[in-house]
Design a protein around this motif. Sequence first.
Motif, PDB file in Angstrom:
ATOM      1  N   GLY B 382       0.810  -1.209   0.000  1.00 37.21           N
ATOM      2  CA  GLY B 382       0.000   0.000   0.000  1.00 37.21           C
ATOM      3  C   GLY B 382       0.843   1.258   0.000  1.00 37.21           C
ATOM      4  O   GLY B 382       2.054   1.229   0.263  1.00 37.21           O
ATOM      5  N   LEU B 383       0.171   2.340  -0.349  1.00 33.98           N
ATOM      6  CA  LEU B 383       0.799   3.660  -0.332  1.00 33.98           C
ATOM      7  C   LEU B 383       0.219   4.374   0.885  1.00 33.98           C
ATOM      8  O   LEU B 383      -1.003   4.376   1.064  1.00 33.98           O
ATOM      9  N   VAL B 384       1.072   4.956   1.719  1.00 38.12           N
ATOM     10  CA  VAL B 384       0.561   5.592   2.939  1.00 38.12           C
ATOM     11  C   VAL B 384       1.174   6.970   3.120  1.00 38.12           C
ATOM     12  O   VAL B 384       2.231   7.270   2.575  1.00 38.12           O
ATOM     13  N   ARG B 385       0.472   7.798   3.878  1.00 38.41           N
ATOM     14  CA  ARG B 385       1.059   9.067   4.267  1.00 38.41           C
ATOM     15  C   ARG B 385       1.591   8.937   5.678  1.00 38.41           C
ATOM     16  O   ARG B 385       0.923   8.415   6.575  1.00 38.41           O
ATOM     17  N   ILE B 386       2.808   9.395   5.863  1.00 41.19           N
ATOM     18  CA  ILE B 386       3.459   9.374   7.166  1.00 41.19           C
ATOM     19  C   ILE B 386       3.601  10.828   7.593  1.00 41.19           C
ATOM     20  O   ILE B 386       4.164  11.634   6.846  1.00 41.19           O
ATOM     21  N   SER B 387       3.088  11.165   8.767  1.00 38.32           N
ATOM     22  CA  SER B 387       3.268  12.534   9.244  1.00 38.32           C
ATOM     23  C   SER B 387       4.111  12.522  10.492  1.00 38.32           C
ATOM     24  O   SER B 387       3.728  11.922  11.494  1.00 38.32           O
ATOM     25  N   ASP B 388       5.242  13.134  10.390  1.00 39.97           N
ATOM     26  CA  ASP B 388       6.129  13.148  11.540  1.00 39.97           C
ATOM     27  C   ASP B 388       6.150  14.559  12.116  1.00 39.97           C
ATOM     28  O   ASP B 388       6.328  15.528  11.379  1.00 39.97           O
ATOM     29  N   PRO B 389       5.962  14.685  13.429  1.00 41.65           N
ATOM     30  CA  PRO B 389       5.896  16.026  14.031  1.00 41.65           C
ATOM     31  C   PRO B 389       7.164  16.837  13.789  1.00 41.65           C
ATOM     32  O   PRO B 389       7.111  18.057  13.711  1.00 41.65           O
ATOM     33  N   ASN B 390       8.306  16.163  13.640  1.00 42.64           N
ATOM     34  CA  ASN B 390       9.546  16.906  13.441  1.00 42.64           C
ATOM     35  C   ASN B 390      10.025  16.899  11.993  1.00 42.64           C
ATOM     36  O   ASN B 390      10.663  17.837  11.545  1.00 42.64           O
ATOM     37  N   LEU B 391       9.741  15.826  11.278  1.00 42.54           N
ATOM     38  CA  LEU B 391      10.294  15.701   9.929  1.00 42.54           C
ATOM     39  C   LEU B 391       9.282  16.019   8.840  1.00 42.54           C
ATOM     40  O   LEU B 391       9.600  16.002   7.653  1.00 42.54           O
ATOM     41  N   GLY B 392       8.045  16.282   9.223  1.00 47.44           N
ATOM     42  CA  GLY B 392       7.036  16.648   8.231  1.00 47.44           C
ATOM     43  C   GLY B 392       6.368  15.439   7.612  1.00 47.44           C
ATOM     44  O   GLY B 392       6.528  14.311   8.071  1.00 47.44           O
ATOM     45  N   SER B 393       5.620  15.728   6.558  1.00 43.42           N
ATOM     46  CA  SER B 393       4.773  14.700   5.971  1.00 43.42           C
ATOM     47  C   SER B 393       5.416  14.126   4.710  1.00 43.42           C
ATOM     48  O   SER B 393       5.934  14.867   3.877  1.00 43.42           O
ATOM     49  N   THR B 394       5.394  12.818   4.583  1.00 43.80           N
ATOM     50  CA  THR B 394       5.926  12.167   3.379  1.00 43.80           C
ATOM     51  C   THR B 394       5.028  10.994   3.017  1.00 43.80           C
ATOM     52  O   THR B 394       4.135  10.630   3.787  1.00 43.80           O
ATOM     53  N   GLU B 395       5.303  10.430   1.859  1.00 39.52           N
ATOM     54  CA  GLU B 395       4.607   9.206   1.482  1.00 39.52           C
ATOM     55  C   GLU B 395       5.595   8.058   1.441  1.00 39.52           C
ATOM     56  O   GLU B 395       6.756   8.237   1.087  1.00 39.52           O
TER      57      GLU B 395
END
Lengths: 433, 597
Positions: B382-395
Amino acid sequence: MRKVYTHIDQIVGPVVTLKANNIAYGELARIRLGDGNETYAQVIKLRGDEVTLQVFAGSKGISTGDEVEFLGRQVQLKFSADDLLGRTFNGVGEPVDGRPALQDCEDVDIGGPSFNPARRIIPSQMIQTGIPMIDMFNTLVKSQKLPIFSVAGEPYNELLARIALQAEADVIVLGGMGLKYDDYLFFQRQLVPSKDRTILFVHTAADPVVECMMVPDMALAAAEKYATDGKDVLVLLTDMTAYADAMKEVAVAMEQIPANRGYPGDLYSQLAARYEKAVDIQGSGSITLLAVTTMPGDDVTHPVPDNTGYITEGQFYLKGGVIDPFGSLSRLKQLVNKKTREDHAPLMNAMIRLYDASRKVRQQQSMGFSISSFDQAVLAYGADFEARMMDLKVNLLLDEQLDMGWKILAEHFTPAQTMLPGKLIESYWPKGD
Amino acid sequence: MSSNQGKVLGVSGNMVTVAFDGNVKMNEVAFISLDSGDDQVQLKAEVIRIRGRECDMQVFEDTRGIHIGTEVHFTGELLAIELGPGLLSTTYDGLGNPLDELADNSGLFLKRGVYLPTLNRTKVWQWTPVARVGQRLRAGAALGTVPEALFEHRVMVPFGIVGAIEVLEMAVAGSYTVADTIAKVKLLQTGEVRELTMVMPWPVKRPIDAYEQRLLPERPLTTRIRIVDAFFPVAEGGTACVPGPFGSGKTVFQQGVSKYAEADVVIVAACGERAGEVVETLREFPELIDPRTGRSLIERTIIICNTSSMPVAAREASVYTAVTLAEYYRQMGLRALLLADSTSRWAQALREMSGRLEEIPGEEAFPAYLGSLIAAFYERAGLVRISDPNLGSTEGSVTTIGTVSPAGGNFEEPVTQSTLAVVGCFLGLTYARSYAKRFPAISPIDSWSNYIDRMSDSLEKQYFIGWVDTVKRLAAFYAAGQRIGDQMKVVGEEDLGLDDFVHFLGAEFLDAVFLQQNAFDPVDASPSAERTALSLQLTARLIEHEWNFSNKDQARETFTQLTSIFRDWNITAVQAPEYQQLLDRLEGSMKPVDSAA
Ligand SMILES: Nc1ncnc2c1ncn2[C@@H]1O[C@H](COP(=O)(O)OP(=O)(O)OP(=O)(O)O)[C@@H](O)[C@H]1O
Ligand SMILES: [Mg+2]
């Protein structure tokens, strides 16, 4: 310390059940029959105090009152690097050549662990057999595992015997399973010239079925000992379909649910465990494995050839008395073809392409189409190719095979018609004399 | 740590039945203590069924020598693999034991009962903290990073932690081993204080779900296999299956994809197949340079190697180990690609266990739950969005491509059918094509991809405007050409009209120059996307050109010529002088004046 029991509860096919304690899984037992004979058996299931054994000699004649003695060890091969050579044993490793049992030998567990894949190396050496359809067209590579798919009645044992006599190997281990007695005698006679490097483990069609199941493990355990000792070993097994049928018989007696046409669900894993013993050990010896697999009804989708094809590195297809160049494939040949002679791979491809063409022309001719003069040449070439390359009696070194290839081409074609690169034509095309 | 004990009640093949006193979990790991004379070993096993005070376990080793009454120690832990830096470039067995170190430790053969830590404990990593003391974080948030191969490996808050944590202490930037404490955190739900290292054990059968949301896969994952990228594209975060009879080219296909696919991390799961094939990857990859990164290919690769003669239960575990590793790297915002060869061997491992458990069998003796296990496995892609409070949002993504080895090459069998029901792309290899040496033997007629329409925007961006249209036109053209070919077999060439004959030749041309691709040719094996775009355009133009042939011989001759030039071009590197010459000859053939090339 040995445990002896005197009551057997159940006898089904080659499988017996009794009550016993402190028995190990896989342990070997000896059953003493009422008539004084003995047979061995192996633990294949434990449940509480109920022990299930597969009896090597089958359960014929076994009585519920026979004495069962557990030996406290696994099934083993008696190994001695020098004394094993030239001898013949049955599936349980007992000599059947009328000579005494081995003295001073090492007990080796059969069915030992896998070779660590991380320590394997890429195979790189060809094994010459003298057979053009192998050496030139589907080269056998040291440490390769290849089956010989064959219909009943094909000369597969003759082929094996020839390979055994001619192949470059230090030790040859032949495992016979379900052999017709005539074939057994045939091997014995044929292999006399290379007797001092040959070991036979033989189960004949008349022998008990469970013994058949031990043959590959015995043969491979011996091979592994030689290979780790620096020897190049060639293991020849015939017939793996008989082996699979023996597994089927035991599985049925155990009331296992069959997966496909009666064969147990672990057929693939069982076959693979044996074939994967083929190995080239860095700085030491090797095991190369050729195994006859007869195809019931010439059906390659039958579970035994099918599962085998998924395990091996190609296959030789024995059909009409010859190794068929189209159905056969050595998947490892490209690893060695570059190192033989520069003309090897291109010559092989050109000859096969033209032979393919000859088959097509033959078909067209039989359908009544008219054929051109080039087609005539192709036809004549095809017949010549069959007689001088495919015939299993042809016996040449690889260099001679390649030279023969050029000679045949030159007798039927102009250089351009072969579409071979000019550079090779210059070096190899026979000069008219 | 539970000190739960049990005793063996029964042994059948690699299944052991154990009586126990305390509590036992499903999929819990236990060790069977075997002392058979000289060797004292602990055999690893996993609970797969619990009934009353008895449980059945699959043993990850040869079971010879186990007795009734042999002692069993339950660990209280589920079957897990260690996650952390150092996984890349390594070869593991199905349970995560590093095979190289095993050999250093116990020789050429795999000795049973030897288990080594997955992550190297002595290697030193350059740690850069990301999280700050006092910060509140959730599972999956980065605590810090260490450089691993080509990217910054995120060391994350363990995925299993429920609720938020508060960072109490952070290790300062510097050199650490995976076993050193890099953070001290407080679990806010329980108040428990934990010291964290870079090692995170994770139960392999449980999907990692520490992401913000799942996204619809809308971008292609370029494989550099022409027929796939053009006709049956695989989406990044999507799934594909490659069924085919033996010798049809499944492994060669997977090996090609493992080398050239546009992924950041490639997990190769050699599941119940030949050890020799893994060796090719093992020995070749360190030597091969990835042109996109300039680094050796092995640096982006992890090999899970549980080949056919290795224990069957570990084979069952191996696909879960592999997908867990893929999910782990996905959590860092990377494109992970999982290649499993062959999923049928995993299914067979399930069948073997099911038989030993005496479960009611389904079709061909496969367990009735086969379909749901296969579905659950592919669902972990699957393709997911990862949101990190310090590193920002990526896929991040996991793309899964599995081969299937159907009995007798017949696709109507349970594993192929269950797989087809859940994947997004079907690349069916046929015996006819492989016998005719038309590689890759992917059937241009029967194969399909559900992604092509969904990805049309990104495909056109990657190749050219009108790409999807061209592909569909050519696919229809090819199918019609095949029908003409079939007809020709019946009526013969003579009775076929010229137009139909030219159509047939055009379809064969498309096959020869575009669909077929030589995996062993250094150039043809991996054309760039630009080159594939050019190939497709040129092929289409040549096929659709108004040739105005006067007879069949002329048509045949022309296409034979074109095929030969085009195939030469396919194996000619862009830098080579002949590259442009060959292109010019192809272009020139369409100009009426100097058509006789
Ligand atoms: N793309 C290709 N180009 C050239 N030759 C190929 C290609 N694909 C496969 N082959 C040939 O086919 C042979 C078998 O391929 P491969 O080992 O991939 O089959 P497989 O489907 O994995 O078989 P199995 O199920 O037995 O593992 C290779 O050894 C090679 O000779
Ligand atoms: Mg394969």
